[in-house]
Design a protein around this motif. Structure first.
Motif, PDB file in Angstrom:
ATOM      1  N   PHE A   1       0.781  -2.418  18.747  1.00  0.00           N
ATOM      2  CA  PHE A   1       1.675  -3.448  18.230  1.00  0.00           C
ATOM      3  C   PHE A   1       0.972  -4.239  17.121  1.00  0.00           C
ATOM      4  CE2 PHE A   1       3.100  -2.823  22.658  1.00  0.00           C
ATOM      5  CZ  PHE A   1       4.446  -2.549  22.445  1.00  0.00           C
ATOM      6  N   VAL A   2       1.544  -4.201  15.928  1.00  0.00           N
ATOM      7  CA  VAL A   2       1.045  -5.003  14.803  1.00  0.00           C
ATOM      8  C   VAL A   2       1.799  -6.327  14.856  1.00  0.00           C
ATOM      9  CG1 VAL A   2       0.797  -5.145  12.298  1.00  0.00           C
ATOM     10  CG2 VAL A   2       0.559  -2.932  13.462  1.00  0.00           C
ATOM     11  N   ILE A   3       1.100  -7.406  15.172  1.00  0.00           N
ATOM     12  CA  ILE A   3       1.786  -8.652  15.528  1.00  0.00           C
ATOM     13  C   ILE A   3       1.642  -9.759  14.482  1.00  0.00           C
ATOM     14  CG2 ILE A   3       1.626  -8.111  17.984  1.00  0.00           C
ATOM     15  CD1 ILE A   3      -0.641 -10.212  18.170  1.00  0.00           C
ATOM     16  N   GLY A   4       1.180  -9.405  13.286  1.00  0.00           N
ATOM     17  CA  GLY A   4       1.079 -10.395  12.225  1.00  0.00           C
ATOM     18  C   GLY A   4       2.348 -10.467  11.388  1.00  0.00           C
ATOM     19  N   HIS A   5       2.280 -11.249  10.332  1.00  0.00           N
ATOM     20  CA  HIS A   5       3.424 -11.480   9.459  1.00  0.00           C
ATOM     21  C   HIS A   5       3.679 -10.296   8.527  1.00  0.00           C
ATOM     22  CE1 HIS A   5       2.191 -15.448  10.801  1.00  0.00           C
ATOM     23  NE2 HIS A   5       3.313 -15.968  10.341  1.00  0.00           N
ATOM     24  N   PRO A   6       4.900 -10.186   8.010  1.00  0.00           N
ATOM     25  CA  PRO A   6       5.163  -9.184   6.974  1.00  0.00           C
ATOM     26  C   PRO A   6       4.419  -9.551   5.693  1.00  0.00           C
ATOM     27  CG  PRO A   6       7.039 -10.657   7.196  1.00  0.00           C
ATOM     28  CD  PRO A   6       6.090 -11.002   8.313  1.00  0.00           C
ATOM     29  N   ARG A   7       4.349  -8.604   4.765  1.00  0.00           N
ATOM     30  CA  ARG A   7       3.621  -8.795   3.502  1.00  0.00           C
ATOM     31  C   ARG A   7       2.120  -8.943   3.745  1.00  0.00           C
ATOM     32  NH1 ARG A   7       7.087  -6.807   0.481  1.00  0.00           N
ATOM     33  NH2 ARG A   7       5.839  -7.550  -1.284  1.00  0.00           N
ATOM     34  N   ASN A   8       1.658  -8.326   4.836  1.00  0.00           N
ATOM     35  CA  ASN A   8       0.239  -8.404   5.199  1.00  0.00           C
ATOM     36  C   ASN A   8      -0.297  -7.032   5.604  1.00  0.00           C
ATOM     37  OD1 ASN A   8      -0.889 -11.486   5.617  1.00  0.00           O
ATOM     38  ND2 ASN A   8       1.331 -11.373   5.882  1.00  0.00           N
ATOM     39  N   GLY A   9       0.013  -6.020   4.800  1.00  0.00           N
ATOM     40  CA  GLY A   9      -0.535  -4.689   5.049  1.00  0.00           C
ATOM     41  C   GLY A   9       0.162  -3.897   6.134  1.00  0.00           C
ATOM     42  N   THR A  10       1.381  -4.279   6.501  1.00  0.00           N
ATOM     43  CA  THR A  10       2.062  -3.568   7.586  1.00  0.00           C
ATOM     44  C   THR A  10       2.375  -2.118   7.214  1.00  0.00           C
ATOM     45  OG1 THR A  10       4.179  -4.482   6.822  1.00  0.00           O
ATOM     46  CG2 THR A  10       3.059  -5.643   8.615  1.00  0.00           C
ATOM     47  N   THR A  11       2.710  -1.871   5.946  1.00  0.00           N
ATOM     48  CA  THR A  11       2.998  -0.493   5.533  1.00  0.00           C
ATOM     49  C   THR A  11       1.748   0.376   5.622  1.00  0.00           C
ATOM     50  OG1 THR A  11       4.764  -1.230   4.044  1.00  0.00           O
ATOM     51  CG2 THR A  11       3.862   0.967   3.668  1.00  0.00           C
ATOM     52  N   THR A  12       0.615  -0.161   5.200  1.00  0.00           N
ATOM     53  CA  THR A  12      -0.638   0.587   5.291  1.00  0.00           C
ATOM     54  C   THR A  12      -0.959   0.928   6.744  1.00  0.00           C
ATOM     55  OG1 THR A  12      -1.583  -0.340   3.264  1.00  0.00           O
ATOM     56  CG2 THR A  12      -3.135   0.439   4.926  1.00  0.00           C
TER      57      THR A  12
END
Length: 235
Positions: free
Chosen positions: A38-49
């Motif tokens: 689970f990636v639990i940080g904000h969008p625009r913070n490397g989620t695609t990578t």
């Protein structure tokens, strides 16, 4: 120091959190012993990578702002800060969590450019506080645990550090790091308002660094720094 106020985003995010919690409660959970990411940080913070990293390592990854169907996929990312993280943790004892972040100034500029509207100085002040409050919650919740990593996605070797921490064979996405740098025009008024907000918060210097603990945490800074030192953190 400028103070936080309640704005429309507090209300909107509150409604979204309740809806996502209810959705998770009512949907099939699949194998509760499965390893989930689970990636639990904000969008625009490397989620695609991070999504591409999961895919490169053979995981069935879902990267979307919509509700996460946790019974259908192995890995999840996008708008993690609004998800029922504690619910995922209770349901999937083998779950692994990634708190992705970046320097505050870069984050604020990225979301402002993405939305293509002018935000007020107070809007940016409120978002800075919301972010600091969420990071504080995450540090308190995951303190001392080895199934959690916090990573400044802009730090050298950040993605490789995530891959190494989880024992992934593929260390970076084959297509390289994917940073969704917006092609939309950067609005000068937003840039000015961000700098005014950071000055009002006395965060001009801090906002250029990948800080998990902020001056905005006030008297809790010492305790939060101690909590940060108990987890894997790439700043």
């Amino acid at each position: 120091m400028a103070r936080r106020t309640t704005d429309i985003n507090d209300i909107a995010f509150g409604v979204i959190r309740v809806r996502m919690r209810l959705h998770f409660m009512l949907t099939p959970k699949g194998d509760r012993q499965a390893v989930k990411y689970f990636v639990i940080g904000h969008p625009r913070n490397g989620t695609t990578t991070l999504h591409k990293l999961f895919v490169a390592n053979g995981l069935n990854s879902f990267h979307d702002s919509r509700d996460w169907q946790t019974g259908r996929h192995d890995a999840f990312s996008d708008f993690g800060q609004l998800r029922p993280v504690a619910g995922y943790d209770r349901t999937y004892p083998n779950a692994r969590f990634i708190l992705n972040f970046r320097p505050l100034r870069h984050y604020l500029n990225s979301i402002a450019t993405h939305h293509q509207k002018v935000f007020s100085v107070q809007n940016f002040i409120n978002e800075a506080y919301r972010r600091a409050e969420y990071f504080a919650w995450a540090l308190d919740y995951f303190k001392g645990r080895d199934d959690f990593i916090a990573v400044n996605i802009e730090a050298p070797g950040a993605v490789r550090a995530v891959a190494d921490f989880w024992g992934f064979a593929v260390k970076e996405p084959p297509e390289g790091l994917i940073n969704n740098v917006s092609t939309r025009p950067k609005l000068e008024q937003n840039s000015a308002n961000i700098e005014t907000a950071l000055a009002a918060l006395d965060l001009v210097e801090e906002a250029g660094r990948g800080c998990l603990v902020s001056r905005l945490n006030g008297a809790r800074q010492t305790a939060l720094l101690a909590a940060r030192d108990t987890i894997r953190c790439v700043q």
